[in-house]
Structures are given as C-alpha cells and as structure tokens.
Scaffold this motif. Structure first.
Motif, PDB file in Angstrom:
ATOM      1  N   ILE A 125      24.904  20.771 -18.247  1.00 46.74           N
ATOM      2  CA  ILE A 125      24.850  19.349 -18.579  1.00 46.74           C
ATOM      3  C   ILE A 125      23.855  19.184 -19.716  1.00 46.74           C
ATOM      4  N   VAL A 126      24.278  18.561 -20.796  1.00 46.92           N
ATOM      5  CA  VAL A 126      23.440  18.360 -21.981  1.00 46.92           C
ATOM      6  C   VAL A 126      23.030  16.890 -22.018  1.00 46.92           C
ATOM      7  N   VAL A 127      21.742  16.636 -21.879  1.00 46.15           N
ATOM      8  CA  VAL A 127      21.257  15.264 -21.782  1.00 46.15           C
ATOM      9  C   VAL A 127      20.748  14.799 -23.138  1.00 46.15           C
ATOM     10  N   GLN A 128      21.262  13.688 -23.551  1.00 43.67           N
ATOM     11  CA  GLN A 128      21.065  13.132 -24.892  1.00 43.67           C
ATOM     12  C   GLN A 128      19.614  12.836 -25.230  1.00 43.67           C
ATOM     13  N   GLU A 129      19.384  12.740 -26.529  1.00 43.94           N
ATOM     14  CA  GLU A 129      18.134  12.188 -27.055  1.00 43.94           C
ATOM     15  C   GLU A 129      18.162  10.668 -26.898  1.00 43.94           C
ATOM     16  N   ALA A 142      28.263  16.706 -12.590  1.00 40.13           N
ATOM     17  CA  ALA A 142      28.348  18.019 -11.946  1.00 40.13           C
ATOM     18  C   ALA A 142      29.631  18.148 -11.131  1.00 40.13           C
ATOM     19  N   SER A 143      29.998  17.087 -10.424  1.00 43.36           N
ATOM     20  CA  SER A 143      31.234  17.115  -9.636  1.00 43.36           C
ATOM     21  C   SER A 143      32.457  17.210 -10.538  1.00 43.36           C
ATOM     22  N   TRP A 144      32.445  16.465 -11.632  1.00 46.10           N
ATOM     23  CA  TRP A 144      33.552  16.519 -12.586  1.00 46.10           C
ATOM     24  C   TRP A 144      33.698  17.933 -13.144  1.00 46.10           C
ATOM     25  N   LEU A 154      25.305  25.792 -11.988  1.00 45.75           N
ATOM     26  CA  LEU A 154      24.999  24.507 -12.617  1.00 45.75           C
ATOM     27  C   LEU A 154      23.630  24.542 -13.287  1.00 45.75           C
ATOM     28  N   LEU A 155      23.600  24.156 -14.553  1.00 46.29           N
ATOM     29  CA  LEU A 155      22.393  24.182 -15.379  1.00 46.29           C
ATOM     30  C   LEU A 155      22.256  22.848 -16.103  1.00 46.29           C
ATOM     31  N   ILE A 156      21.061  22.582 -16.617  1.00 49.94           N
ATOM     32  CA  ILE A 156      20.858  21.362 -17.390  1.00 49.94           C
ATOM     33  C   ILE A 156      19.876  21.630 -18.509  1.00 49.94           C
ATOM     34  N   THR A 157      20.102  20.953 -19.643  1.00 48.60           N
ATOM     35  CA  THR A 157      19.121  20.943 -20.717  1.00 48.60           C
ATOM     36  C   THR A 157      19.127  19.561 -21.347  1.00 48.60           C
ATOM     37  N   ALA A 173      14.183  18.174  -9.885  1.00 49.10           N
ATOM     38  CA  ALA A 173      13.623  17.787  -8.592  1.00 49.10           C
ATOM     39  C   ALA A 173      14.625  17.009  -7.746  1.00 49.10           C
ATOM     40  N   HIS A 174      15.682  16.555  -8.370  1.00 47.50           N
ATOM     41  CA  HIS A 174      16.661  15.697  -7.686  1.00 47.50           C
ATOM     42  C   HIS A 174      17.789  16.475  -7.025  1.00 47.50           C
ATOM     43  N   ASN A 175      18.355  17.453  -7.725  1.00 50.17           N
ATOM     44  CA  ASN A 175      19.564  18.126  -7.261  1.00 50.17           C
ATOM     45  C   ASN A 175      19.253  19.530  -6.748  1.00 50.17           C
ATOM     46  N   PRO A 176      19.348  19.753  -5.453  1.00 52.21           N
ATOM     47  CA  PRO A 176      19.033  21.079  -4.907  1.00 52.21           C
ATOM     48  C   PRO A 176      20.031  22.158  -5.286  1.00 52.21           C
ATOM     49  N   GLN A 177      21.192  21.763  -5.845  1.00 56.17           N
ATOM     50  CA  GLN A 177      22.198  22.738  -6.259  1.00 56.17           C
ATOM     51  C   GLN A 177      21.975  23.255  -7.676  1.00 56.17           C
ATOM     52  N   LEU A 178      21.053  22.644  -8.389  1.00 55.44           N
ATOM     53  CA  LEU A 178      20.792  23.063  -9.762  1.00 55.44           C
ATOM     54  C   LEU A 178      20.155  24.451  -9.783  1.00 55.44           C
ATOM     55  N   LYS A 179      20.622  25.300 -10.718  1.00 53.43           N
ATOM     56  CA  LYS A 179      20.108  26.662 -10.797  1.00 53.43           C
ATOM     57  C   LYS A 179      18.955  26.810 -11.786  1.00 53.43           C
ATOM     58  N   ALA A 180      18.969  26.030 -12.865  1.00 51.90           N
ATOM     59  CA  ALA A 180      17.908  26.144 -13.867  1.00 51.90           C
ATOM     60  C   ALA A 180      17.954  24.950 -14.802  1.00 51.90           C
ATOM     61  N   ALA A 181      16.802  24.661 -15.409  1.00 51.92           N
ATOM     62  CA  ALA A 181      16.694  23.564 -16.363  1.00 51.92           C
ATOM     63  C   ALA A 181      15.853  24.004 -17.546  1.00 51.92           C
TER      64      ALA A 181
END
Length: 274
Positions: free
Chosen positions: A65-69, A133-135, A146-149, A163-171
């Motif tokens: 998941i790529v979170v915008q500026e 994430a579900s999509w 599942l990753l996020i940046t 801290a929110h999603n326990p399924q997240l693997k790395a950020a």
C-alpha cells in the motif's frame, strides 16, 4: 480494474500545489505492467485508487500500500507504484482524502493543509487502508505478504498503520512527522504508538529537514528502544524534507536511491519473500 497510461510530458498529472515541476522528475513506463485507475469499496463509498502490478504472475503477489504525500495520488505517487510493480509487487495508492475533497483544488501548500488535509481523521484513514488490503487480497495479492510505505503525510500514516493492523508484515515511513500537537482528527502521533507496533518499521529521514527536527527523530529512537520495538531510523545528513520527491527541488538523488534500496531490502527481509 482498468488500465490507463500517463502522459509523458513535464507537469502532467502533478498536483497544482506542487508546482513548478522540476526537470529531475522521473517517468516510469507502464508498458510492461498492468496499471491504471480503479475503485475500492470502503465504508459505504467507492474510494478511487491507482494500482500497478506485473503482468505475470497473476497471483500470490506481495502487496504494497503506497500512502500519498500531502498532494494526494498525483503523478509522483503513481510513478512510485509503477516502480514497485517492476520489482514484482502489487502496489496500490488509494485517494485517502476523497471524502473531504480533491487536493487539485488548491494551489498552495498552507491552504491545502488547513482546508483539506487537517480535516481527514486518522480513524477514517486506518479503516480505508484495511479495505485496500482486503481489495488487494481479492485481486492477485497475498494477504500474508502485506506491506506499506508512505511519504510525508503518508510517512506518518505508515507508522500509525503499523500499530493498527496486526496482519501487516513491514512498513517503511519516508520523512513522516513523529511528534506534534494532537487534535480530534489526529489524536496520536507516531511517538505515542511506539509500544504498539505490530510490524517492523524502517524510518527514512533527512538531517536538513526543518519540519522534522533531529531532536524529534532522537525522541522517537528513544521511545522505540524503550519499547524494544523492531524498528530502525536512518537519517541522511545531506537530505532535507521530501528528498525522494524527484519532481521537486528538495530531491536528493543519492539519499533517495539509497533509501529506495533499503526499502526493498526491508520488504524482502520481513514480508515480500516467497
């Protein structure tokens, strides 16, 4: 999902508040990818998003998941999705301001922040990211990878989502604020959730960033150590804020390229591996 291509000309698709666009702006072709606009059902609404993914394989892709500026999902964020897709990821950038407004309606940063960004509640964003994430899991992504940046505003959100999603693997959080005033919409800052991280977090910061002073970075490091958190913060001595934003004068090529490789290695280490 629908495929689309992006115009390859200076300034095309960039947020007005980010103007003028620097000549260093990078354009990554989508010719070898599936990439384009889509919509994601979330909290009773259809949330616009941009996605990019390799054409093959079609399944079991690690998800980023790529979170915008602050500027929203404009051309730079779309390009980052394409870069990640070329590395083998399903990358999705949701329009996280869409309920409150369109960042293209403002042409200066202070007004954009006060009139739009500050009105977006963290709780809304966390729920929307869960739906992303579900999509992704229904569209070729592996929910167990599942990753996020995120970048700037999205860097702060990346810390919070870890801290929110326990399924997240790395950020990986790029120059997101760590401390600051609390509001009804933003009740916690990253330093407040250091004890709650569910996933390893890599923070990438610039020593010349006047908006995120080094003492706040050091305070975050101390909070992470006290929490025994699996996290690392890298500070680039010659970089300022938005050093990965190749379309802006703040771009610092050496730091950006090093940060990108560190991000890929972090993802590979903690969540993207087969």
């Amino acid at each position: 999902m629908t495929d689309s291509t992006t115009q390859n000309k200076p300034g095309a698709g960039f947020a007005p508040a980010a103007s003028p666009v620097a000549t260093s702006a990078i354009h990554t072709s989508a010719d070898e990818l599936h990439a384009g606009e889509t919509s994601i059902p979330s909290q009773g609404k259809e949330m616009p998003a941009y996605f990019a993914r390799p054409k093959e394989p079609a399944e079991n892709l690690p998800v980023v998941i790529v979170v915008q500026e602050i500027f929203g999902v404009h051309e730079h964020i779309r390009d980052l999705c394409r870069r990640l897709a070329l590395e083998g990821y399903l990358a999705i950038a949701p329009e996280l301001y869409f309920r409150q407004g369109d960042p293209n309606d403002w042409d200066d940063i202070p007004t954009l922040f006060s009139e739009l960004v500050s009105k977006v509640p963290d709780s809304q964003v966390m729920a929307d990211l869960d739906h992303v994430a579900s999509w992704a899991a229904r569209h070729g992504g592996n929910a167990n990878r599942l990753l996020i940046t995120g970048f700037c505003w999205g860097g702060r959100i990346s810390w919070l989502y870890a801290a929110h999603n326990p399924q997240l693997k790395a950020a990986v959080a790029w120059y997101g604020r760590l401390t600051g005033d609390k509001t009804l919409n933003w009740p916690k800052q990253p330093i407040d959730i250091a004890t709650d991280l569910n996933a390893p977090v890599l923070g990438l910061y610039g020593a010349q960033d006047t908006g995120i002073p080094l003492d706040s970075v050091e305070s975050m490091r101390q909070a992470l150590r006290a929490a025994n958190a699996n996290a690392e913060i890298v500070v680039y001595p010659d970089a300022g804020h938005a050093f990965n934003a190749d379309y802006r004068p703040s771009y610092h090529k050496e730091s950006a390229e090093d940060g990108w490789q560190r991000m890929l290695a972090w993802f590979e280490r903690y969540g993207a591996g087969k």
